[in-house]
Design a protein around this motif. Structure first.
Motif, PDB file in Angstrom:
ATOM      1  N   LEU A  12       0.833  -1.208   0.000  1.00  0.00           N
ATOM      2  CA  LEU A  12       0.000   0.000   0.000  1.00  0.00           C
ATOM      3  C   LEU A  12       0.865   1.256   0.000  1.00  0.00           C
ATOM      4  O   LEU A  12       0.547   2.237  -0.676  1.00  0.00           O
ATOM      5  N   SER A  13       1.963   1.242   0.763  1.00  0.00           N
ATOM      6  CA  SER A  13       2.836   2.422   0.804  1.00  0.00           C
ATOM      7  C   SER A  13       3.498   2.661  -0.544  1.00  0.00           C
ATOM      8  O   SER A  13       3.642   3.809  -0.984  1.00  0.00           O
ATOM      9  N   MET A  16       0.946   4.032  -2.943  1.00  0.00           N
ATOM     10  CA  MET A  16       0.581   5.402  -2.601  1.00  0.00           C
ATOM     11  C   MET A  16       1.523   6.406  -3.261  1.00  0.00           C
ATOM     12  O   MET A  16       1.066   7.331  -3.933  1.00  0.00           O
ATOM     13  N   ASP A  20       0.733   8.705  -6.564  1.00  0.00           N
ATOM     14  CA  ASP A  20       0.813  10.142  -6.325  1.00  0.00           C
ATOM     15  C   ASP A  20       1.509  10.875  -7.468  1.00  0.00           C
ATOM     16  O   ASP A  20       1.064  11.936  -7.903  1.00  0.00           O
ATOM     17  N   VAL A  77       5.329   6.619   6.380  1.00  0.00           N
ATOM     18  CA  VAL A  77       3.942   6.675   5.909  1.00  0.00           C
ATOM     19  C   VAL A  77       3.202   7.883   6.489  1.00  0.00           C
ATOM     20  O   VAL A  77       2.533   8.621   5.758  1.00  0.00           O
ATOM     21  N   GLY A  81       1.743  11.237   4.650  1.00  0.00           N
ATOM     22  CA  GLY A  81       0.359  11.661   4.795  1.00  0.00           C
ATOM     23  C   GLY A  81       0.236  13.106   5.250  1.00  0.00           C
ATOM     24  O   GLY A  81      -0.590  13.872   4.729  1.00  0.00           O
ATOM     25  N   SER A  84       1.025  15.352   2.440  1.00  0.00           N
ATOM     26  CA  SER A  84      -0.098  15.394   1.503  1.00  0.00           C
ATOM     27  C   SER A  84      -1.145  16.401   1.958  1.00  0.00           C
ATOM     28  O   SER A  84      -1.732  17.129   1.140  1.00  0.00           O
ATOM     29  N   GLN A 103       6.946  15.663   0.830  1.00  0.00           N
ATOM     30  CA  GLN A 103       6.449  14.392   0.299  1.00  0.00           C
ATOM     31  C   GLN A 103       7.584  13.572  -0.314  1.00  0.00           C
ATOM     32  O   GLN A 103       7.699  12.369  -0.082  1.00  0.00           O
ATOM     33  N   GLY A 141       0.610   1.307  -9.907  1.00  0.00           N
ATOM     34  CA  GLY A 141       0.494   2.748  -9.710  1.00  0.00           C
ATOM     35  C   GLY A 141       0.519   3.507 -11.019  1.00  0.00           C
ATOM     36  O   GLY A 141      -0.226   4.482 -11.200  1.00  0.00           O
ATOM     37  N   ASN A 165      -4.604  10.208  -0.528  1.00  0.00           N
ATOM     38  CA  ASN A 165      -3.563   9.440   0.164  1.00  0.00           C
ATOM     39  C   ASN A 165      -3.924   9.116   1.609  1.00  0.00           C
ATOM     40  O   ASN A 165      -3.408   8.137   2.174  1.00  0.00           O
ATOM     41  N   VAL A 168      -5.284   5.634   2.545  1.00  0.00           N
ATOM     42  CA  VAL A 168      -4.218   4.637   2.377  1.00  0.00           C
ATOM     43  C   VAL A 168      -3.251   4.698   3.554  1.00  0.00           C
ATOM     44  O   VAL A 168      -2.820   3.658   4.078  1.00  0.00           O
ATOM     45  N   VAL A 169      -2.913   5.904   3.977  1.00  0.00           N
ATOM     46  CA  VAL A 169      -2.042   6.079   5.136  1.00  0.00           C
ATOM     47  C   VAL A 169      -2.649   5.428   6.371  1.00  0.00           C
ATOM     48  O   VAL A 169      -1.966   4.713   7.125  1.00  0.00           O
TER      49      VAL A 169
END
Length: 411
Positions: A12-13, A16, A20, A77, A81, A84, A103, A141, A165, A168-169
């Protein structure tokens, strides 16, 4: 099943920060109008993200084994976030650029530690599957980013491309808190520089870096070349061109997980050469038609071969790289591999641009042919290094001597 929860959290990270990059690129015109900036000025939004992402990858790898995997994962993570949210609620263009730079810095930490944490958590006989899954997250992605960005911008304002994001975080954080306690990098006896120095003195690891750099450069060169070729040589419309450009990433996404399963069954020694050989065949087939107008379908199957080969070989390559040194070098191995990959994606387009500067008066067909020849040369170098690196390996890496095999985390 806690170890697969770790793989999911890491995946997931990776998704993300991969999504992005693509989502934000699509939103640049909208953000430019909101902040009254020119298109040229908006390119800074991508640059201030990419520069720290690339430059801080190695420094992050020097540090991550100094703390527990849970700590470094949460810092990466949650930091991404928070950055973001800074971007989403930026009151000015300057604050937006600061948020993007932050970021990128936390993205470097995420990128440098992901493979290390997954390898520390997973059993040796399952490592190929884990690396196959994680290796397919980048292509996922690349595919999902533009589609997700278009959907978000059609419904909400531009801040939503950053706020997406946050869920997901939160999910990755919960998974990490549940699954990462107890996962360690073992006893650290070397500094970060010492760990990297140790790995770079291992011929197999050095060879694997060359392999990764060569094929990443070839992939980057292909991504840069194909939009020009599809429109200027093959005269395809934008819709057809867009679909064709997705073929390599889509095929890597599809074949990555089953390729990882095959790696656990058949071993790195077979899967790496097989994958890179298929990629080379795909490039050779592309060379035969790159300069001659043809149908989209005729191009699709050639790019499909290239992507399938990359997908089959990339997971085994990561498995191999993460299994060469002792457990304490996992962070260094992950950082070095991601840096080589990022550098390759930068070098590929630069090589093509340099080649074209020498062929300023040549037709696009001629320049395309020479570019694919360069990619073939890179692929041949990588394949030679592959055979040299896997020579003498046991059928599976779990058969290696204990001092060179990373210990699994037992639940």
């Amino acid at each position: 099943m806690r170890r697969w929860g770790v793989v999911l959290a890491v995946g997931l990270s990776i998704i993300m920060f991969s999504v992005d990059m693509n989502v934000v690129a699509l939103a640049l015109p909208v953000m430019g109008r909101a902040f009254h900036q020119t298109d040229a000025a908006m390119s800074a939004v991508m640059m201030v993200y990419s520069v720290p992402l690339t430059l801080l990858m190695l420094p992050a790898g020097l540090l991550i084994t100094r703390w527990s995997p849970l700590t470094t994962f949460l810092v990466g993570v949650l930091g991404f976030g928070i950055a973001s949210m800074i971007c989403a609620f930026a009151p000015s263009f300057s604050v937006l650029l600061i948020g993007r730079a932050v970021q990128g810095a936390f993205g470097a930490l995420i990128g440098s530690q992901g493979m290390a944490i997954a390898t520390a958590a997973i059993e040796p006989h399952e490592r190929g599957r884990a690396m196959g899954i994680l290796g397919s997250m980048g292509p996922l992605g690349a595919i999902a980013g533009p589609a997700l960005g278009g959907l978000i911008l059609s419904v909400w304002e531009w801040p939503a491309v950053f706020l997406v994001n946050i869920p997901v975080v939160l999910i990755a954080t919960v998974l990490a808190l549940l699954c990462l306690p107890g996962v360690t990098f073992g006893t650290v006896t070397r500094s970060g520089f010492g760990q990297m120095g140790y790995l770079l003195r291992q011929p197999r690891f050095l060879g694997s870096l060359v392999i990764l750099l060569a094929f990443s450069s070839a992939s980057g060169a292909l991504s840069y070349l194909m939009p020009f070729v599809l429109q200027d040589v093959h005269h395809l419309d934008l819709a057809a061109s867009g679909f064709i450009l997705l073929i390599p990433s889509l095929s890597m996404l599809i074949i990555g997980p089953p390729g990882g399963f095959l790696t656990d069954r058949l071993g790195v020694r077979l899967m790496m050469p097989l994958g890179w050989t298929i990629s080379l065949i795909g490039l050779l087939m592309l060379l035969l038609t790159i300069a001659t107008p043809t149908s989209a379908l005729d191009l699709d199957w050639r790019l499909l071969l290239f992507g399938l080969g990359n997908g089959l070989a990339y997971g085994p390559l990561l498995t191999f790289m993460m299994s060469i040194g002792p457990r304490e070098t996992l962070g260094a191995a992950s950082a070095l591999s991601n840096t080589a990959r990022q550098f390759g994606f930068l070098c590929g387009p630069a090589l093509v641009s340099l080649l074209w500067s020498w062929q300023a008066t040549a037709s696009m067909a001629t320049r395309a042919t020479s570019s694919v020849l360069v990619m073939l040369g890179l692929g041949i170098i990588a394949l030679i290094c592959t055979f040299l690196s896997v020579r003498g390996l046991p059928r599976t890496l779990t058969e290696e001597p204990q001092e060179t095999v990373l210990e699994p985390v037992h639940e």
